[in-house]
Motif scaffolding. Structure first.
Motif, PDB file in Angstrom:
ATOM      1  N   ALA A 103      19.731 -31.858  -4.719  1.00  0.00           N
ATOM      2  CA  ALA A 103      19.210 -31.257  -5.949  1.00  0.00           C
ATOM      3  C   ALA A 103      19.598 -29.786  -6.093  1.00  0.00           C
ATOM      4  O   ALA A 103      19.348 -29.179  -7.139  1.00  0.00           O
ATOM      5  CB  ALA A 103      17.691 -31.389  -5.983  1.00  0.00           C
TER       6      ALA A 103
ATOM      7  N   ALA B 218      18.286 -27.375  -4.359  1.00  0.00           N
ATOM      8  CA  ALA B 218      17.008 -26.652  -4.319  1.00  0.00           C
ATOM      9  C   ALA B 218      16.742 -26.085  -2.928  1.00  0.00           C
ATOM     10  O   ALA B 218      17.372 -26.481  -1.940  1.00  0.00           O
ATOM     11  CB  ALA B 218      15.873 -27.585  -4.718  1.00  0.00           C
TER      12      ALA B 218
ATOM     13  N   ASP C  23      11.322 -28.741 -10.203  1.00  0.00           N
ATOM     14  CA  ASP C  23      12.091 -28.967 -11.439  1.00  0.00           C
ATOM     15  C   ASP C  23      13.509 -29.443 -11.124  1.00  0.00           C
ATOM     16  O   ASP C  23      14.035 -30.352 -11.790  1.00  0.00           O
ATOM     17  CB  ASP C  23      12.151 -27.673 -12.264  1.00  0.00           C
ATOM     18  N   LYS C  24      14.115 -28.855 -10.111  1.00  0.00           N
ATOM     19  CA  LYS C  24      15.490 -29.225  -9.746  1.00  0.00           C
ATOM     20  C   LYS C  24      15.543 -30.660  -9.187  1.00  0.00           C
ATOM     21  O   LYS C  24      16.467 -31.409  -9.506  1.00  0.00           O
ATOM     22  CB  LYS C  24      16.054 -28.234  -8.733  1.00  0.00           C
TER      23      LYS C  24
END
Length: 422
Positions: free
Chosen positions: A159, A161, A175-176
């Protein structure tokens, strides 16, 4: 030597032998122990405790009551005590120790505690839980840290992140992960799991002093404060990062989602580590254990403990004292906690055989005991009586599952619910 004299000597020897046997039998106390450790590493640990007690010359009588996280065991125990036939020892934890103390049925363990220096072996906040009116009536077995965040580094890498250490970072990462098509937070929608997540949010948003005023002192002004409202909003926001299958899911199935790379994170105590270990995962490589956002310098504890019941039999009293001594001994503390996934409750125990997560937990346990940021878990029955805990559970779960209730309304409900439960 005549036949008659020989017979007399034989009878004397036989009598002495029988007397010795009866004496030895009298000295071997049958110590009945009620517990709900019936599976996996817990059962192995009970077997070790039995072996150690029998090495002291006592007999272990197992009184295992499985199921319900101890609720079934407490129901059986109450009936035994009411009938005047309590076991020698029973697994009881948190404020429930005080309730049993009020009944006047617990044995005084101060002779063992003073001889072995328990006040120096245990953090003050832990020792206080084990005492009734200033005297030890219970012995702690282990420490579970509750405010953990478990993360799958492969999910974060996919992701793009970073594993979060603050709440702002948490929502950026969530969110990612969500944008990458994965579940950000693996959660089981059960009241105790909601409360487990919520108390970590409160600790991170408000800090240890705020947490204690809310969940130990039950201060109504704190329960309905701007900080609590902020914590409630943060807690509810997390729901948007869970999946549709969350309601009713068992905690270990949520952990499996993180293990299998279906989800990025889970809020859960260190018993979750057992699931990673069983799956052959290695800490620091296959998974990451980190304090929940903004709680790095704090520690919510859940402690298993045993009380001894007040019995007249002197040999049973010795068996109880020996059992208490064994439970807090370095040897048993190491064996039990290696099996259980928790850490020793004795301060400054050697941690050579433990994994990285346990070593980090042990360091934080010692440090937070010194900084007064070691706090009892509300979600796991260490800070409040069961009725109050249940009232908080109900309010938190109702709010978490509502799309219309505001955090302000939830805070007011929390105050009313706690007041009604007292």
């Amino acid at each position: 030597m005549t036949r008659r004299i020989c017979m007399k000597i034989s009878k004397l020897l036989l009598g002495a032998s029988l007397a010795l046997g009866l004496s030895m039998a009298a000295q071997a106390a049958q110590v009945e122990v009620l517990h709900w450790w019936t599976s996996g590493g817990e059962a192995r640990s009970v077997a070790e405790l039995k072996k150690m007690l029998e090495a002291k010359g006592h007999e272990w009588k197992d009184f295992a009551v499985a199921g319900g996280g101890g609720e079934s065991a407490m129901t059986v125990l109450k009936s035994r005590v009411v009938s005047g036939n309590p076991p020698a020892a029973a697994q009881i934890k948190g404020p429930s120790i005080q309730e049993w103390g009020d009944e006047g049925v617990l044995a005084d363990l101060d002779s063992v505690a003073n001889a072995e220096g328990w006040d120096k072996l245990l953090p003050g906040v832990v020792a206080d839980v084990m005492k009734y009116q200033g005297k030890y009536v219970a012995v702690p077995v282990n420490v579970h840290r509750v405010n953990w965040l478990w993360a799958n580094p492969a999910v974060f890498k996919k992701a793009g992140a970073t594993v979060p250490t603050t709440w702002d970072e948490f929502f950026v990462a969530a969110d990612k992960i969500k944008a990458a098509g994965m579940t950000a937070v693996a959660h089981g929608g059960q009241p105790w799991q909601d409360a487990t997540m919520f108390e970590s949010v409160v600790l991170g948003v408000g800090g240890a002093d705020f947490y204690k005023k809310a969940f130990v002192e039950l201060d109504p002004k704190v329960l309905n404060s701007a900080t609590m409202i902020k914590a409630l909003k943060t807690f509810h926001k997390i729901k948007g990062y869970t999946d549709a299958g969350s309601p009713g899911r068992d905690w270990n199935l949520a952990t499996a989602m993180v293990i299998n790379g279906e989800a990025g994170m889970q809020f859960m105590g260190d018993w979750a580590k057992g699931e990673f270990t069983a799956a052959g995962k290695v800490p620091g490589i296959d998974y990451i254990c980190i304090a929940a956002p903004d709680t790095e310098g704090d520690f919510t504890f859940n402690i298993d403990s045993f009380v001894m019941f007040d019995l007249d039999d002197k040999e049973l009293q010795k068996g109880q004292n020996d059992l208490a001594s064994i439970i807090l001994s370095p040897a048993f503390q190491e064996i039990f906690n290696l099996n259980k996934g928790s850490i020793p409750v004795r301060l400054n125990m050697p941690m050579d055989k433990f994994d990285g997560c346990a070593k980090l937990s042990a360091i934080d346990f010692v440090n937070t005991a010194e900084t007064n940021t070691l706090v009892p878990s509300m979600a796991h029955g260490m800070s409040t009586f069961p009725a109050t805990q249940g009232a908080i559970y109900d309010t938190i779960t109702e709010f978490y599952n509502s799309d219309s209730m505001t955090a302000e309304t939830a805070a007011k409900k929390l105050v009313k619910a706690v007041a009604a439960a007292k």
